[in-house]
Write a protein that holds these residues in place. Sequence first.
Motif, mmCIF file in Angstrom:
data_model
loop_
_atom_site.group_PDB
_atom_site.id
_atom_site.type_symbol
_atom_site.label_atom_id
_atom_site.label_comp_id
_atom_site.label_asym_id
_atom_site.label_seq_id
_atom_site.Cartn_x
_atom_site.Cartn_y
_atom_site.Cartn_z
ATOM 1 N N GLN A 38 0.810 -1.218 0.000
ATOM 2 C CA GLN A 38 0.000 0.000 0.000
ATOM 3 C C GLN A 38 0.848 1.276 0.000
ATOM 4 O OE1 GLN A 38 -3.659 0.391 1.515
ATOM 5 N NE2 GLN A 38 -4.214 -1.616 0.775
ATOM 6 N N ASP A 39 1.956 1.283 0.733
ATOM 7 C CA ASP A 39 2.800 2.476 0.772
ATOM 8 C C ASP A 39 3.408 2.759 -0.600
ATOM 9 O OD1 ASP A 39 2.233 2.854 3.452
ATOM 10 O OD2 ASP A 39 4.056 1.840 4.140
ATOM 11 N N GLU A 40 3.870 1.693 -1.263
ATOM 12 C CA GLU A 40 4.434 1.866 -2.606
ATOM 13 C C GLU A 40 3.356 2.283 -3.598
ATOM 14 O OE1 GLU A 40 6.908 -1.480 -0.684
ATOM 15 O OE2 GLU A 40 4.782 -1.015 -0.837
ATOM 16 N N LEU A 41 2.166 1.708 -3.454
ATOM 17 C CA LEU A 41 1.070 2.083 -4.346
ATOM 18 C C LEU A 41 0.710 3.549 -4.175
ATOM 19 C CD1 LEU A 41 -0.975 1.233 -6.486
ATOM 20 C CD2 LEU A 41 -2.493 0.511 -4.637
ATOM 21 N N LEU A 42 0.688 4.018 -2.949
ATOM 22 C CA LEU A 42 0.396 5.428 -2.697
ATOM 23 C C LEU A 42 1.428 6.321 -3.383
ATOM 24 C CD1 LEU A 42 -1.202 7.691 -1.339
ATOM 25 C CD2 LEU A 42 0.161 7.299 0.724
ATOM 26 N N LEU A 43 2.704 5.982 -3.269
ATOM 27 C CA LEU A 43 3.752 6.768 -3.919
ATOM 28 C C LEU A 43 3.577 6.753 -5.437
ATOM 29 C CD1 LEU A 43 6.371 8.402 -3.775
ATOM 30 C CD2 LEU A 43 7.605 6.224 -3.856
ATOM 31 N N GLU A 44 3.298 5.584 -5.998
ATOM 32 C CA GLU A 44 3.076 5.495 -7.448
ATOM 33 C C GLU A 44 1.884 6.346 -7.872
ATOM 34 O OE1 GLU A 44 5.006 4.198 -9.732
ATOM 35 O OE2 GLU A 44 6.386 3.236 -8.355
ATOM 36 N N LEU A 45 0.811 6.286 -7.098
ATOM 37 C CA LEU A 45 -0.382 7.089 -7.403
ATOM 38 C C LEU A 45 -0.062 8.574 -7.381
ATOM 39 C CD1 LEU A 45 -3.473 7.418 -7.839
ATOM 40 C CD2 LEU A 45 -3.682 7.413 -5.349
ATOM 41 N N GLN A 46 0.642 9.012 -6.351
ATOM 42 C CA GLN A 46 0.890 10.440 -6.171
ATOM 43 C C GLN A 46 1.923 11.006 -7.152
ATOM 44 O OE1 GLN A 46 1.548 10.667 -1.908
ATOM 45 N NE2 GLN A 46 -0.631 11.122 -1.594
ATOM 46 N N THR A 47 2.635 10.142 -7.835
ATOM 47 C CA THR A 47 3.608 10.621 -8.830
ATOM 48 C C THR A 47 3.142 10.336 -10.253
ATOM 49 O OG1 THR A 47 4.893 8.573 -8.638
ATOM 50 C CG2 THR A 47 5.570 10.436 -7.240
ATOM 51 N N SER A 48 1.852 10.014 -10.422
ATOM 52 C CA SER A 48 1.297 9.703 -11.742
ATOM 53 C C SER A 48 0.255 10.732 -12.146
ATOM 54 C CB SER A 48 0.670 8.301 -11.739
ATOM 55 O OG SER A 48 1.652 7.334 -11.488
ATOM 56 N N HIS A 49 0.092 10.853 -13.442
ATOM 57 C CA HIS A 49 -0.897 11.774 -14.023
ATOM 58 C C HIS A 49 -2.216 11.089 -14.346
ATOM 59 C CE1 HIS A 49 3.056 13.569 -14.895
ATOM 60 N NE2 HIS A 49 2.427 14.720 -14.694
ATOM 61 N N VAL A 50 -2.127 9.821 -14.720
ATOM 62 C CA VAL A 50 -3.301 9.065 -15.175
ATOM 63 C C VAL A 50 -3.341 7.746 -14.417
ATOM 64 C CG1 VAL A 50 -4.410 7.949 -17.158
ATOM 65 C CG2 VAL A 50 -3.098 10.056 -17.499
ATOM 66 N N PHE A 51 -4.547 7.347 -13.979
ATOM 67 C CA PHE A 51 -4.719 6.103 -13.252
ATOM 68 C C PHE A 51 -5.661 5.194 -14.001
ATOM 69 C CE2 PHE A 51 -7.142 3.635 -10.061
ATOM 70 C CZ PHE A 51 -6.096 2.897 -9.530
ATOM 71 N N LEU A 52 -5.225 3.964 -14.289
ATOM 72 C CA LEU A 52 -6.060 2.953 -14.929
ATOM 73 C C LEU A 52 -6.361 1.863 -13.928
ATOM 74 C CD1 LEU A 52 -4.173 2.345 -18.289
ATOM 75 C CD2 LEU A 52 -6.230 3.698 -17.953
ATOM 76 N N SER A 53 -7.619 1.446 -13.850
ATOM 77 C CA SER A 53 -7.956 0.353 -12.968
ATOM 78 C C SER A 53 -8.944 -0.555 -13.651
ATOM 79 C CB SER A 53 -8.567 0.889 -11.678
ATOM 80 O OG SER A 53 -9.002 -0.172 -10.887
#
Length: 167
Positions: free
Chosen positions: A152-167
């Motif tokens: 979860q911590d790594e996912l949060l960092l990836e989310l906060q440094t991304s422009h677009v989120f695909l799920s």
Amino acid sequence: LAGALSGAKRFAIYLVGSDVSALSVVERVVSDWVVRRAHPVFANGDSLAVAAGRRHPGLKVTSLLLGVDAARFQPGAPAAEPVRVLCARGVHPVYNNEQILCALAELGEGELNWEIVFTAGGDQLPSSLAWADENLPPDVRRRVRFLGGIGQDELLLELQTSHVFLS
């Protein structure tokens, strides 16, 4: 399906995208048979609840979102470049990540500085990695990262440094 086959008088189901938009005739028949027997019926979000209601008129579907702490998982302020796309969907057949990879293979060298990060693991991760290595042009392949499952911590960092989120 197990609840419907068990003969239980009451069982609940939780619908996700593939349950509502089943592709094959067999999947659609099985899904419809189970949905008609279930109570209560939950769906992963409002749009799926509406879609299930359209497919099954009169069905009461309750929208129930799963698993994200919206107070914690908020977008950040990523750097202007590279334009980062974060894909957090599992690397499983139902999510069809291969279509994303095939689209990336069609990209030529352009001026846009971008990258895409696939954070999840899954049963198709090894074949997706192999496909990317064999089919993506080198300039595209260096922009595609597979993390194979992260916390979860790594996912949060990836989310906060991304422009677009695909799920």
